[in-house]
Design an enzyme around this catalytic site. Structure first.
Site, short mmCIF file in Angstrom:
data_model
loop_
_atom_site.label_atom_id
_atom_site.label_comp_id
_atom_site.label_asym_id
_atom_site.label_seq_id
_atom_site.Cartn_x
_atom_site.Cartn_y
_atom_site.Cartn_z
N ASP A 36 14.22 -50.92 19.53
CA ASP A 36 15.46 -50.33 20.06
C ASP A 36 15.20 -49.03 20.81
OD1 ASP A 36 16.99 -52.34 19.02
OD2 ASP A 36 17.67 -51.22 17.26
N LYS A 58 19.84 -50.39 23.93
CA LYS A 58 21.29 -50.50 24.07
C LYS A 58 21.89 -49.12 24.31
CE LYS A 58 21.68 -54.40 20.84
NZ LYS A 58 22.32 -54.89 19.60
N MET A 175 28.21 -43.29 15.32
CA MET A 175 28.69 -43.78 16.62
C MET A 175 30.14 -43.38 16.87
SD MET A 175 26.92 -47.58 16.39
CE MET A 175 27.59 -47.86 14.71
#
Length: 265
Positions: A36, A58, A175
Site C-alpha cells: 500500500d 490508494k 480517515m
C-alpha cells in the site's frame, strides 16, 4: 508445483522500527509483495531483490488498483506456488479490508496467515503522549472510521455517532479529515460537550509527526488553520489534556534519528 501461501501483514503506523519480528521475517521470504501507499518505503529493503513487487496505492477518490483486482492478484500468485506478502499500513484487521482478502483465499483453497501490526490508532496517540485510557479520564475507547465505505456486500449500519458520543469516553477516528465537519456536527448534536478536547495527530510515529490540540467546537476551524491533511488520527476525549505534559516523542531531540516518512509512490 508446491502450493503457495498468502501472508496478510501489518506494516505498522509509519516508523519502520515498529514492524513486528514475524512481519520482517516474512518480508525476507517474499516471492511477491503487494503493498500500500501508507507503508514506510524503508520496509522494502527487507524484500529479496528478485521478488515481484506490485504497488496498489490508494488515495481519497483514486485507487490505482481496485480491491477486487488486489485480491485476484494475491490468489493468482499463490496458485502459481509463490510466497505472497500483502503489506498493509497499521494493523490489517482494523479498517484494512483484510477480511475480504482472507475470504477470497479461503474460497479458493489458498493457505493464508494474518500477521497483526501496530495500529496507527494506538501508536500515534502514544507517540503524542495521549494514553487512550486513564483512571482519571477514560475507562472506554472506540475505534471508528470517518470514511464511509462504498460497495460493501452487505448493508452495514452507519457509525452511531450519537451513541458513541454519549457512551464512550475516548474516540479514535481513522480517515476522518475529509468528513470532519460532518463528524463534528453529529457529535455535537448527539450531546458531546463542545469543550471536549480534540487532537489531530498527523504523520504519527514518523519524524514528520505533528500534533494539534483544540476543542470539539473549534475542531473544523483548527483543521483549516493548520491545513490538516491525511494520514492523520483524530482523538476525541478528556485524555487529550495529557498531551502537553506527556508528549515525549515530539519534544525529544532523538526524534531526528527517525528517517523522514515518505509514502511509496
Amino acid at each position: 508445483m508446491r502450493k503457495g501461501k498468502v501472508y496478510l501483514i501489518g506494516a505498522g503506523p509509519g516508523d519502520a522500527d515498529l514492524i513486528t519480528v514475524r512481519g520482517k521475517e516474512l518480508l525476507e521470504k517474499a516471492e511477491c509483495i503487494v503493498y500500500d501507499r501508507l507503508i514506510n518505503r524503508e520496509l522494502l529493503k527487507y524484500v529479496p531483490a528478485g521478488a515481484e513487487k506490485i504497488y496498489c496505492g490508494k488515495w481519497s477518490g483514486f485507487h490505482l488498483m481496485k480491491q477486487e483486482d488486489i485480491q485476484e492478484a494475491l490468489v493468482d500468485r499463490a496458485e502459481k506456488g509463490k510466497v505472497v506478502v500483502r503489506l498493509k499500513g497499521g494493523d490489517p484487521s482494523i479498517f484494512g479490508r483484510v477480511g475480504e482478502e482472507a475470504q477470497l483465499c479461503a474460497e479458493k483453497g489458498i493457505a493464508f496467515e494474518m500477521v497483526p501490526g501496530i495500529s496507527s490508532g494506538t501508536a500515534a496517540p502514544a507517540y503524542a503522549g495521549i494514553p487512550l485510557t486513564h483512571r482519571d479520564y477514560s475507562s472506554s475507547v472506540a475505534f471508528v472510521t470517518g470514511h464511509a465505505c462504498e460497495g460493501s456486500r452487505n448493508e452495514a449500519p452507519g457509525v452511531q455517532w450519537k451513541e458513541l458520543g454519549r457512551g464512550v469516553d475516548t474516540l479514535v477516528i481513522y480517515m476522518g479529515v475529509k468528513n470532519l465537519p460532518d463528524i463534528q456536527e453529529k457529535l455535537l448534536v448527539g450531546g458531546k460537550e463542545s469543550t471536549t478536547p480534540v487532537a489531530f495527530i498527523q504523520q504519527g510515529t514518523t519524524a514528520a509527526q505533528k500534533t494539534y490540540t483544540t476543542t470539539l467546537a473549534e475542531a473544523v476551524r483548527t483543521a483549516e488553520e493548520v491545513q490538516l491533511t491525511s494520514p492523520a488520527v483524530i482523538v476525541v476525549g478528556e485524555v487529550v489534556k495529557l498531551h502537553d505534559q506527556l508528549s515525549w516523542f515530539e519534544n525529544q531531540e532523538n526524534r531526528s534519528d527517525k528517517m523522514p516518512f515518505v509514502h511509496v509512490i
